[in-house]
Enzyme design. Structure first.
Site, PDB file in Angstrom:
ATOM      1  N   SER A  82      15.036   3.928   1.060  1.00 56.72           N
ATOM      2  CA  SER A  82      15.772   3.800  -0.698  1.00 56.72           C
ATOM      3  C   SER A  82      17.356   4.458   0.646  1.00 56.72           C
ATOM      4  O   SER A  82      17.381   3.768   1.507  1.00 56.72           O
ATOM      5  CB  SER A  82      15.311   4.260  -1.191  1.00 56.72           C
ATOM      6  OG  SER A  82      15.988   3.851  -2.585  1.00 56.72           O
ATOM      7  N   ASP A 207       9.084  -5.338  -4.460  1.00 55.85           N
ATOM      8  CA  ASP A 207      10.033  -4.302  -5.064  1.00 55.85           C
ATOM      9  C   ASP A 207      10.997  -5.082  -6.131  1.00 55.85           C
ATOM     10  O   ASP A 207      11.945  -5.313  -5.612  1.00 55.85           O
ATOM     11  CB  ASP A 207      10.741  -3.852  -3.721  1.00 55.85           C
ATOM     12  CG  ASP A 207      11.650  -2.647  -3.743  1.00 55.85           C
ATOM     13  OD1 ASP A 207      11.685  -2.289  -4.364  1.00 55.85           O
ATOM     14  OD2 ASP A 207      11.246  -1.965  -2.562  1.00 55.85           O
ATOM     15  N   HIS A 235       8.419  -0.209  -4.327  1.00 54.58           N
ATOM     16  CA  HIS A 235       9.243   0.866  -3.958  1.00 54.58           C
ATOM     17  C   HIS A 235       8.939   2.072  -3.382  1.00 54.58           C
ATOM     18  O   HIS A 235       9.153   2.465  -2.781  1.00 54.58           O
ATOM     19  CB  HIS A 235      10.748   0.928  -4.974  1.00 54.58           C
ATOM     20  CG  HIS A 235      11.431   1.736  -4.268  1.00 54.58           C
ATOM     21  ND1 HIS A 235      13.017   0.369  -3.953  1.00 54.58           N
ATOM     22  CD2 HIS A 235      12.895   2.149  -4.460  1.00 54.58           C
ATOM     23  CE1 HIS A 235      13.800   0.924  -3.003  1.00 54.58           C
ATOM     24  NE2 HIS A 235      13.261   2.292  -3.416  1.00 54.58           N
TER      25      HIS A 235
END
Length: 256
Positions: A82, A207, A235
């Protein structure tokens, strides 16, 4: 020099794991120990997160410098999740001699959606930024829930994610706001297009933050970037689909 907290597991080729927004290195623990069967894994807390000292300003350049200065002077594979994917791309641009390969886990070189690029809607990120001013704890809870929405066993994964995140105090609101600003303002597509080192991207088909459609764009930016889709993951694929992620990462590192 700023002191960053890190933990290292295993022996062999060095791999550095860089966590995401509002998190800390504890979120990697089970995954890191499993990956350490194949290599030497270092999990590091970003500045102002977990047990690491703060930096000011909390910018991409300052973060990259702090991480590189906190680790031995040798080329490493860097795995960023991320926000961490944004960080490792920046490190690869600024310190190419310290990067042997990159793994972008649920990451996007341009986090924000545009007409021509799949990403996160600006309004959603702005809502998180506004929420931090009103109720930081509640905003973080919503963010954690968003990462596992749509998964079959989301309650179990969310419990695991919350327990690991809340081992440490939350970063202060200024650090959190600065992290969101990095995601909103950074465009590292030119960096990815110029990279000469091996790159692997791992995306989750469910996601809610990183559209799986970005995979096609990554391959167009850099023909050497392999793209792996874990269809049922969200995610946090290293929690929900640990074995699948380990298989991809272990194979890639063995080839890189």
């Amino acid at each position: 020099m700023i002191k960053l907290h890190s933990e290292t597991f295993g022996q062999g080729a060095p791999v550095v794991l860089v966590h995401g927004w509002a998190m800390h290195s504890g979120v990697w623990r089970d995954f890191a120990r499993a990956l350490a069967r194949h290599c030497r894994v270092t999990c590091i807390d970003l500045p102002g997160h977990g047990r690491s000292e703060k930096i000011s300003p909390f910018t991409l350049e300052q973060i990259s410098v702090a991480l590189v200065n906190s680790l031995p002077e040798q080329p490493c594979s860097w795995l960023g999740w991320s926000l961490g994917a944004t960080v490792v791309l920046d490190i690869a641009e600024r310190f190419p001699e310290r990067v042997s390969s990159l793994v972008l886990l649920a990451g996007n070189p341009l986090f924000m959606q545009t007409e021509a690029w799949p990403g996160m809607e600006a309004g959603l990120l702005d809502a998180f930024a506004d929420g931090l001013n009103d109720n930081c704890q509640a905003t973080l809870s919503r963010f954690l829930a968003l990462q596992v929405n749509g998964l079959a066993d989301y309650k179990i994964i969310l419990k695991e994610l919350r327990e690991s995140v809340y081992e440490c105090a939350m970063p202060d609101s200024q650090v959190l706001q600065s992290g969101l600003a990095i995601l909103k303002q950074s465009d590292l597509r030119p960096v990815l297009s110029r990279l000469k080192c091996p790159v692997s991207a791992i995306l989750g088909g469910k996601d809610m933050l990183i559209p799986v459609a970005v995979g096609r764009q990554l391959s167009q930016l850099n023909a050497g970037c392999e793209v792996n889709i874990i269809e049922q993951a969200g995610h946090v694929p290293f929690l929900s689909h640990q074995q699948e992620v380990l298989a991809v990462v272990s194979r890639f590192l063995g080839q890189a």
